[in-house]
Scaffold this motif. Structure first.
Motif, short mmCIF file in Angstrom:
data_model
loop_
_atom_site.label_atom_id
_atom_site.label_comp_id
_atom_site.label_asym_id
_atom_site.label_seq_id
_atom_site.Cartn_x
_atom_site.Cartn_y
_atom_site.Cartn_z
N SER A 7 8.77 -65.06 -2.84
CA SER A 7 7.50 -65.78 -2.95
C SER A 7 7.77 -67.28 -2.97
CB SER A 7 6.76 -65.37 -4.23
OG SER A 7 6.46 -63.98 -4.21
N VAL A 8 6.67 -68.04 -3.00
CA VAL A 8 6.78 -69.50 -3.07
C VAL A 8 5.94 -70.02 -4.22
CG1 VAL A 8 6.31 -71.69 -1.91
CG2 VAL A 8 7.21 -69.78 -0.60
N CYS A 9 6.55 -70.85 -5.06
CA CYS A 9 5.81 -71.67 -6.01
C CYS A 9 5.43 -72.96 -5.29
CB CYS A 9 6.66 -71.99 -7.24
SG CYS A 9 6.55 -70.77 -8.55
N VAL A 10 4.17 -73.09 -4.95
CA VAL A 10 3.69 -74.24 -4.19
C VAL A 10 3.49 -75.41 -5.15
CG1 VAL A 10 1.98 -75.07 -2.55
CG2 VAL A 10 2.48 -72.61 -2.69
N GLY A 11 4.08 -76.55 -4.83
CA GLY A 11 3.88 -77.73 -5.66
C GLY A 11 2.40 -78.03 -5.84
N PRO A 12 2.02 -78.74 -6.89
CA PRO A 12 0.60 -78.95 -7.20
C PRO A 12 -0.14 -79.69 -6.10
CG PRO A 12 1.99 -80.43 -8.49
CD PRO A 12 2.91 -79.45 -7.83
N LEU A 13 -1.37 -79.29 -5.87
CA LEU A 13 -2.23 -79.95 -4.89
C LEU A 13 -3.14 -80.94 -5.61
CD1 LEU A 13 -3.26 -76.89 -2.66
CD2 LEU A 13 -1.30 -78.43 -2.41
N VAL A 44 8.34 -64.67 3.45
CA VAL A 44 7.64 -64.77 2.17
C VAL A 44 6.39 -63.89 2.20
CG1 VAL A 44 6.29 -66.33 0.71
CG2 VAL A 44 8.51 -67.06 1.63
N SER A 45 6.12 -63.21 1.07
CA SER A 45 4.94 -62.34 1.01
C SER A 45 3.88 -62.81 0.04
CB SER A 45 5.36 -60.91 0.63
OG SER A 45 5.96 -60.89 -0.66
N TYR A 46 4.18 -63.86 -0.78
CA TYR A 46 3.19 -64.26 -1.79
C TYR A 46 3.36 -65.73 -2.14
CZ TYR A 46 -0.16 -63.11 -5.49
OH TYR A 46 -1.29 -63.01 -6.26
N PHE A 47 2.23 -66.35 -2.55
CA PHE A 47 2.21 -67.78 -2.85
C PHE A 47 1.47 -68.01 -4.17
CE2 PHE A 47 2.56 -67.15 1.63
CZ PHE A 47 3.44 -68.13 2.07
N TYR A 48 2.07 -68.85 -5.01
CA TYR A 48 1.44 -69.26 -6.27
C TYR A 48 0.99 -70.72 -6.12
CZ TYR A 48 4.22 -65.24 -7.87
OH TYR A 48 4.79 -64.00 -8.01
N PHE A 49 -0.31 -70.92 -6.03
CA PHE A 49 -0.87 -72.26 -5.87
C PHE A 49 -1.28 -72.82 -7.24
CE2 PHE A 49 -1.49 -70.85 -1.50
CZ PHE A 49 -1.25 -72.01 -0.77
N THR A 50 -1.21 -74.13 -7.35
CA THR A 50 -1.72 -74.85 -8.51
C THR A 50 -2.68 -75.92 -8.02
OG1 THR A 50 0.26 -74.47 -9.83
CG2 THR A 50 -1.14 -76.31 -10.47
N LEU A 51 -3.93 -75.86 -8.47
CA LEU A 51 -4.96 -76.76 -7.99
C LEU A 51 -5.28 -77.81 -9.05
CD1 LEU A 51 -7.38 -74.10 -6.41
CD2 LEU A 51 -5.30 -75.12 -5.44
N PHE A 52 -4.63 -78.98 -8.93
CA PHE A 52 -4.98 -80.09 -9.81
C PHE A 52 -6.35 -80.63 -9.44
CE2 PHE A 52 -0.49 -81.70 -11.19
CZ PHE A 52 -0.33 -80.55 -11.91
N GLU A 84 -2.34 -66.33 -5.31
CA GLU A 84 -3.18 -66.54 -6.49
C GLU A 84 -3.08 -68.01 -6.84
OE1 GLU A 84 -0.92 -65.35 -10.44
OE2 GLU A 84 -0.66 -63.77 -8.93
N TYR A 85 -4.01 -68.50 -7.64
CA TYR A 85 -3.95 -69.92 -7.97
C TYR A 85 -4.37 -70.16 -9.41
CZ TYR A 85 -8.89 -69.59 -6.50
OH TYR A 85 -10.20 -69.21 -6.33
N THR A 86 -3.85 -71.27 -9.94
CA THR A 86 -4.15 -71.71 -11.29
C THR A 86 -4.99 -72.98 -11.20
OG1 THR A 86 -2.00 -70.89 -12.03
CG2 THR A 86 -3.17 -72.38 -13.52
N THR A 87 -6.10 -72.99 -11.92
CA THR A 87 -6.92 -74.20 -11.99
C THR A 87 -6.75 -74.84 -13.37
OG1 THR A 87 -8.81 -72.87 -12.70
CG2 THR A 87 -8.62 -73.35 -10.35
N TYR A 88 -6.96 -76.12 -13.42
CA TYR A 88 -6.75 -76.88 -14.65
C TYR A 88 -8.08 -77.43 -15.17
CZ TYR A 88 -1.66 -76.94 -14.17
OH TYR A 88 -0.35 -76.58 -14.09
N ILE A 89 -8.31 -77.28 -16.46
CA ILE A 89 -9.43 -77.93 -17.13
C ILE A 89 -8.84 -78.78 -18.25
CG2 ILE A 89 -11.56 -77.61 -18.44
CD1 ILE A 89 -11.89 -74.91 -17.07
N THR A 90 -8.81 -80.08 -18.03
CA THR A 90 -8.24 -81.00 -19.01
C THR A 90 -9.26 -82.09 -19.32
OG1 THR A 90 -7.29 -82.62 -17.48
CG2 THR A 90 -6.00 -80.63 -17.91
N GLU A 91 -8.87 -83.01 -20.19
CA GLU A 91 -9.76 -84.12 -20.53
C GLU A 91 -9.68 -85.25 -19.52
OE1 GLU A 91 -5.98 -84.88 -23.02
OE2 GLU A 91 -6.95 -83.28 -21.89
N TYR A 92 -8.82 -85.11 -18.51
CA TYR A 92 -8.64 -86.18 -17.53
C TYR A 92 -9.46 -85.92 -16.27
CZ TYR A 92 -4.69 -87.21 -20.55
OH TYR A 92 -3.91 -87.50 -21.64
N GLN A 93 -10.00 -86.99 -15.71
CA GLN A 93 -10.79 -86.86 -14.49
C GLN A 93 -9.92 -86.50 -13.30
OE1 GLN A 93 -13.18 -90.35 -13.90
NE2 GLN A 93 -14.44 -90.00 -15.70
#
Length: 439
Positions: A186-192, A214-222, A242-251
């Motif tokens: 798989s691939v850990c895709v650097g943050p977008l 590669v058969s799978y990708f882990y996305f991170t959506l900044f 699949e992807y991870t979304t972030y909810i933080t105090e920063y815009q």
């Protein structure tokens, strides 16, 4: 007189039976109290109110462990700040993700300033009710990660840093208990993040790696706009990602949050993928060894936890169109066709192909703490290297790299058959996702 004696005997027998019954009841109550007081019980008893449903606990979740694996090592690393790389020091501690493995639970937070802090793991059942007497005291290591033992019936987890603190909103556990990894590579895709369009870059990236094996990708959506998000949703919908979304105090989130993405993806991929390529969206792996990359990875001894690979840079001067305007002109916009002026292959900014189950701590793209007797090896450039499509935009991270480059650029391309297949696959995907019309 005999009848009176008979009545007395019967009354005495009833009293004896009654007292015996009371003894049994009190004994059971005592046992029940002891169960509640026992912190490391093998199962959790929970009294449900009438408004809550009974929790059905599957077999895999009927586990309670006393401690986490290698806890003494973690304490030593925490004491000397292993994995403590701080950028945003005033960030709030928010729960980003959590994962349940066969022997532990990992909770990833959004803060980079809590390493080595004392923290308490909290466990919750299917009703989000806290499991009685289940909490566990530990420390944060590495950087953003809290490692906790298993608890019977836990479906949500949270943390507290102070005994008077209200626990953070519990976060559901992501299942990662597999006999064998689901994916081989798989691939850990650097943050977008950032304002530049990425839709075409994402398609080129995914289709390139799919051709590699590669058969799978882990996305991170900044941060990502709706148009770019469409193709990420496509790959997730069809089971490629699949992807991870972030909810933080920063815009806005930028490169200084990259290490949080590194920790999240490392734990997200553990036991879910056997090997993970840890690279950014502008980096493409090239395999030139015998057979294919999966064949090569299968030849690795079980003691190898990481393959270090070299990279060259491809001078990239333009930008991607904001949207698809004319499908007929798509091929002229493909990055891997437009840009081929290449530096020498070097170990500057090397990257890693990692076994997540054998590695403890990551830096941005490589590991620096592995399990005992696990090794890292360097792979010759004749077998594997990266093509890094490096921008010279002054607003990009290290966009001034050409000012310090004193080598000679030369023209290089992908292998002809690979390149033609990649063109075909990218065009098909773009047409399916973005070549739209009005009703």
């Amino acid at each position: 007189m005999f009848n009176n004696f008979k009545k007395i005997v019967i009354l005495c027998l009833r009293l004896i039976i009654f007292c015996f019954g009371l003894g049994i009841i009190f004994n059971q109550i005592s046992l029940l109290i002891n169960v509640f007081k026992e912190a490391n019980h093998s199962f959790s008893i929970h009294l449900y109110s009438h408004k809550n449903k009974d929790c059905v606990v599957p077999t895999w979740n009927r586990v309670t462990s006393k401690d986490v694996p290698y806890s003494e090592d973690f304490k030593k690393w925490a004491a000397v700040r292993i994995g403590a790389f701080r950028h945003i020091k005033d960030a709030q501690v928010r729960l980003l993700s959590s994962f349940v493995y066969s022997d532990q639970i990992s909770i990833v937070t959004t803060s980079q300033n809590i390493d080595n802090k004392k923290v308490t793991c909290r466990y919750y059942d299917c009703n989000r009710d806290e499991v009685p007497y289940s909490s566990f005291d530990t420390v944060v290591v590495p950087m953003t990660v809290i490692t906790c033992p298993r608890r019977y019936g836990a479906e949500f987890v949270s943390v507290t840093f102070d005994e008077n603190e209200t626990p953070h909103e519990p976060i559901p556990l992501t299942f990662r208990i597999y006999d064998e990894p689901i994916h081989e590579l798989s691939v850990c895709v650097g943050p977008l993040y950032g304002k530049k369009s990425k839709w075409l870059e994402i398609v080129e990236y995914v289709e390139h790696y799919k051709l590699v094996g590669v058969s799978y990708f882990y996305f991170t959506l900044f941060s990502i706009n709706e148009y770019d998000r469409t193709v990420v949703d496509y790959y997730a919908k069809f089971g490629y990602a699949e992807y991870t979304t972030y909810i933080t105090e920063y815009q806005e989130l930028g490169w200084m949050f990259h290490l949080i993405q590194t920790q999240d993806c490392h734990h997200r991929s553990r036991h879910h993928s056997k090997w993970v390529i840890n690279v950014d969206i502008d980096e493409r792996i090239i395999y030139t060894g015998s057979n294919d990359i999966l064949y090569f990875l299968r030849s690795m001894p079980a003691s190898i936890g990481e393959l270090s690979i070299t990279a060259n840079r491809i001078l990239t001067t333009g930008t991607i169109p904001e949207k698809l305007k004319n499908f007929a002109n798509l091929q002229s916009e493909l990055t891997f066709l437009k840009y081929n002026k290449t530096t020498e292959v070097s170990w500057y900014n090397f990257k890693g192909i990692i076994r997540p189950d054998l590695v403890y701590v990551l830096f941005y793209h490589w590991s620096f703490r592995q399990k005992p007797n696990v090794h890292v090896i360097s792979i010759p450039k004749q077998i594997i290297h990266l093509r890094h499509y490096r921008s010279v935009d002054q607003n990009s991270l290290n966009g001034n790299w050409m000012e310090f480059y004193n080598g000679s650029l030369k023209e290089t391309r992908l292998a002809p058959d690979f390149e033609q297949q990649l063109i075909k696959n990218v065009k098909e995907k773009v047409k399916y996702v973005y070549d739209q019309r009005w009703v």
